[in-house]
Design a protein around this motif. Sequence first.
Motif, PDB file in Angstrom:
ATOM      1  N   ASN A  70      -2.284  30.212  71.374  1.00  7.18           N
ATOM      2  CA  ASN A  70      -1.786  31.357  72.146  1.00  7.18           C
ATOM      3  C   ASN A  70      -2.843  32.446  72.293  1.00  7.18           C
ATOM      4  O   ASN A  70      -3.021  33.070  73.351  1.00  7.18           O
ATOM      5  CB  ASN A  70      -0.528  31.923  71.476  1.00  7.18           C
ATOM      6  N   ARG A  71      -3.533  32.695  71.159  1.00  4.32           N
ATOM      7  CA  ARG A  71      -4.568  33.736  71.216  1.00  4.32           C
ATOM      8  C   ARG A  71      -5.713  33.324  72.149  1.00  4.32           C
ATOM      9  O   ARG A  71      -6.237  34.131  72.925  1.00  4.32           O
ATOM     10  CB  ARG A  71      -5.084  33.982  69.813  1.00  4.32           C
ATOM     11  N   ALA A  72      -6.118  32.070  72.100  1.00  9.81           N
ATOM     12  CA  ALA A  72      -7.185  31.604  72.997  1.00  9.81           C
ATOM     13  C   ALA A  72      -6.746  31.697  74.454  1.00  9.81           C
ATOM     14  O   ALA A  72      -7.525  32.078  75.336  1.00  9.81           O
ATOM     15  CB  ALA A  72      -7.550  30.161  72.627  1.00  9.81           C
ATOM     16  N   PHE A  73      -5.480  31.301  74.707  1.00 12.09           N
ATOM     17  CA  PHE A  73      -4.971  31.394  76.078  1.00 12.09           C
ATOM     18  C   PHE A  73      -4.963  32.851  76.567  1.00 12.09           C
ATOM     19  O   PHE A  73      -5.348  33.146  77.696  1.00 12.09           O
ATOM     20  CB  PHE A  73      -3.561  30.781  76.112  1.00 12.09           C
ATOM     21  N   ALA A  74      -4.505  33.757  75.693  1.00 10.10           N
ATOM     22  CA  ALA A  74      -4.467  35.175  76.083  1.00 10.10           C
ATOM     23  C   ALA A  74      -5.873  35.717  76.320  1.00 10.10           C
ATOM     24  O   ALA A  74      -6.134  36.457  77.283  1.00 10.10           O
ATOM     25  CB  ALA A  74      -3.738  35.979  74.998  1.00 10.10           C
ATOM     26  N   ASP A  75      -6.804  35.337  75.383  1.00  7.43           N
ATOM     27  CA  ASP A  75      -8.178  35.815  75.565  1.00  7.43           C
ATOM     28  C   ASP A  75      -8.786  35.250  76.831  1.00  7.43           C
ATOM     29  O   ASP A  75      -9.530  35.950  77.550  1.00  7.43           O
ATOM     30  CB  ASP A  75      -9.026  35.423  74.357  1.00  7.43           C
ATOM     31  N   ARG A  76      -8.458  33.961  77.131  1.00  7.47           N
ATOM     32  CA  ARG A  76      -9.002  33.383  78.355  1.00  7.47           C
ATOM     33  C   ARG A  76      -8.444  34.057  79.591  1.00  7.47           C
ATOM     34  O   ARG A  76      -9.175  34.362  80.554  1.00  7.47           O
ATOM     35  CB  ARG A  76      -8.678  31.890  78.374  1.00  7.47           C
ATOM     36  N   ASN A  77      -7.135  34.337  79.593  1.00  7.69           N
ATOM     37  CA  ASN A  77      -6.544  35.044  80.736  1.00  7.69           C
ATOM     38  C   ASN A  77      -7.119  36.459  80.885  1.00  7.69           C
ATOM     39  O   ASN A  77      -7.385  36.933  81.991  1.00  7.69           O
ATOM     40  CB  ASN A  77      -5.020  35.115  80.559  1.00  7.69           C
ATOM     41  N   HIS A  78      -7.294  37.127  79.731  1.00 13.54           N
ATOM     42  CA  HIS A  78      -7.850  38.477  79.782  1.00 13.54           C
ATOM     43  C   HIS A  78      -9.289  38.452  80.298  1.00 13.54           C
ATOM     44  O   HIS A  78      -9.710  39.305  81.112  1.00 13.54           O
ATOM     45  CB  HIS A  78      -7.783  39.099  78.381  1.00 13.54           C
ATOM     46  N   ALA A  79     -10.057  37.465  79.809  1.00 10.82           N
ATOM     47  CA  ALA A  79     -11.436  37.347  80.270  1.00 10.82           C
ATOM     48  C   ALA A  79     -11.487  37.040  81.757  1.00 10.82           C
ATOM     49  O   ALA A  79     -12.322  37.567  82.498  1.00 10.82           O
ATOM     50  CB  ALA A  79     -12.161  36.270  79.460  1.00 10.82           C
ATOM     51  N   ASP A  80     -10.574  36.145  82.217  1.00 14.75           N
ATOM     52  CA  ASP A  80     -10.549  35.828  83.641  1.00 14.75           C
ATOM     53  C   ASP A  80     -10.200  37.051  84.476  1.00 14.75           C
ATOM     54  O   ASP A  80     -10.777  37.277  85.539  1.00 14.75           O
ATOM     55  CB  ASP A  80      -9.537  34.695  83.862  1.00 14.75           C
ATOM     56  N   ALA A  81      -9.244  37.839  83.989  1.00 10.79           N
ATOM     57  CA  ALA A  81      -8.893  39.079  84.718  1.00 10.79           C
ATOM     58  C   ALA A  81     -10.072  40.040  84.769  1.00 10.79           C
ATOM     59  O   ALA A  81     -10.340  40.678  85.798  1.00 10.79           O
ATOM     60  CB  ALA A  81      -7.687  39.731  84.034  1.00 10.79           C
ATOM     61  N   ILE A  82     -10.762  40.126  83.613  1.00 13.60           N
ATOM     62  CA  ILE A  82     -11.942  41.018  83.602  1.00 13.60           C
ATOM     63  C   ILE A  82     -12.996  40.513  84.564  1.00 13.60           C
ATOM     64  O   ILE A  82     -13.652  41.303  85.270  1.00 13.60           O
ATOM     65  CB  ILE A  82     -12.487  41.130  82.166  1.00 13.60           C
ATOM     66  N   CYS A  83     -13.188  39.197  84.620  1.00  7.76           N
ATOM     67  CA  CYS A  83     -14.159  38.642  85.566  1.00  7.76           C
ATOM     68  C   CYS A  83     -13.762  38.953  87.001  1.00  7.76           C
ATOM     69  O   CYS A  83     -14.607  39.316  87.840  1.00  7.76           O
ATOM     70  CB  CYS A  83     -14.269  37.130  85.354  1.00  7.76           C
ATOM     71  N   GLN A  84     -12.492  38.786  87.315  1.00  8.77           N
ATOM     72  CA  GLN A  84     -12.029  39.114  88.669  1.00  8.77           C
ATOM     73  C   GLN A  84     -12.221  40.600  88.987  1.00  8.77           C
ATOM     74  O   GLN A  84     -12.686  40.961  90.076  1.00  8.77           O
ATOM     75  CB  GLN A  84     -10.546  38.718  88.820  1.00  8.77           C
ATOM     76  N   GLU A  85     -11.837  41.430  88.009  1.00 12.50           N
ATOM     77  CA  GLU A  85     -12.031  42.878  88.214  1.00 12.50           C
ATOM     78  C   GLU A  85     -13.510  43.216  88.355  1.00 12.50           C
ATOM     79  O   GLU A  85     -13.901  44.085  89.151  1.00 12.50           O
ATOM     80  CB  GLU A  85     -11.415  43.648  87.050  1.00 12.50           C
TER      81      GLU A  85
END
Length: 451
Positions: A70-85
């Motif tokens: 779960n933590r890896a998934f959340a970190d990956r989603n957060h990282a992807d959002a940061i990349c998009q931003e």
Amino acid sequence: MMSSQILVSRPYFDTRVAAQNGSQPPVTNPETTVKENVYAGISAGLATAGYRSAKYTPEEWFANNSALLNRAFADRNHADAICQESKALKAETDAGTLRTQTAGTKHLGNRLQDIHRWRSELEQLIERLIAETDLLTASRRRLEKALDATEIPYAIATDNLTCRERRFGPDLVEDQVEQELLKEVELIRNIQALLKKTLDQTVNQIRLNREVKQTLELDWSDKQEAYILDDQCGRFNNRSTDTQRHPSSAVLQDQVCDEEVWRKFTLDNLRLAEREEVASQALRRLIERVLHETTEDLRAQCAAVDRAFNQRCMELSQAKTQLELHLAQILEQIGAQERNITNLQQAVYDKEAPLRVAQSRLHYRTLRPNMELCRDQPQLSLLGETAELNSTVSALQQQLHEARKSLSDLEESRLSLEKDISCKTNSLLIDREKCMTHRTRYPSVTVLSGY
């Protein structure tokens, strides 16, 4: 490797996992808890205590694995959002930077056009001021030459007055010539004062022209340097190798003037220069008018003096001619009177013999004796003859006296005429030979105009 947070008791772990999942922790059975506490003290538990202290239950393993996923998934989603931003921010900042840089380059181009326009106006006005100052300097030289040229008429007029002071006798008169000469001297003095005043104004205006030209040149020099700097700034781009960071450059902008003050400064300089240019042009027109009018006045007064001299010389010549004519007549009359006196003297002398004869006859007839001494006809005739001769001699002597007196008067008239002729000759020599000859060196219109 498992996290150290897992190394806790299970009830605590179950509570934490339930809290992370957002559910309520499980409720433990009190009886089971009591049984565990009862069985915790038996020998079997004591025998396996060393093995259980280092291991986890499968539930703990699954929970830990699930938490890591779960933590890896959340970190990956957060990282992807940061990349998009970040991509969006990069694109936005790149576009903004390009837009602001383009706008800055455009403003620099507009600024270069403004500087070029003002610089061109400054150049044109500087050239006009240089040309105007050169023309005004030429006018100043004309004023100086015209002022120097007035010294010759002044010397001529004063010399004429001094020479005419050497007239003597009745010719030492304040005639029309002297009045015109005095007018000429006064006119020259007034013209010299006017030329000096105009010359001072011209020198001051030249100084003002040069000062305002220097102000424009300084402004032009500043704009030229600013144009070079802005042109260099406009040529900078992101691939330029001669750019560097200047963090404090924006702070200095608070200490400079705004664009309106900058524009007003140059506009004020241009207006001041235009005012000085107009004043210089007006002064040049004034100088031209002053030189023209003073030259005309001097030449007109010179002509008036020359006419007065010619008139006076003509009057002197006519008077001298009349005097010489009268002198010739006087000399002729003196000769005639001298001959008349000689004739009268001879007539008086000629009457001496008849008078002696008549007087002798009367004397000897007085010697007649007695009755013979009578008043006879001869006696009466002799008495009449003697009286007539005495009367004739008296008349001749009286006439001789009158003739001699007339001769004396003629001599006095001759002396007076000769003296007056000498006076007229001296006056003609002064007026015609000295004064009028000296006035032939009077400056021409061109010289009096300063050329």
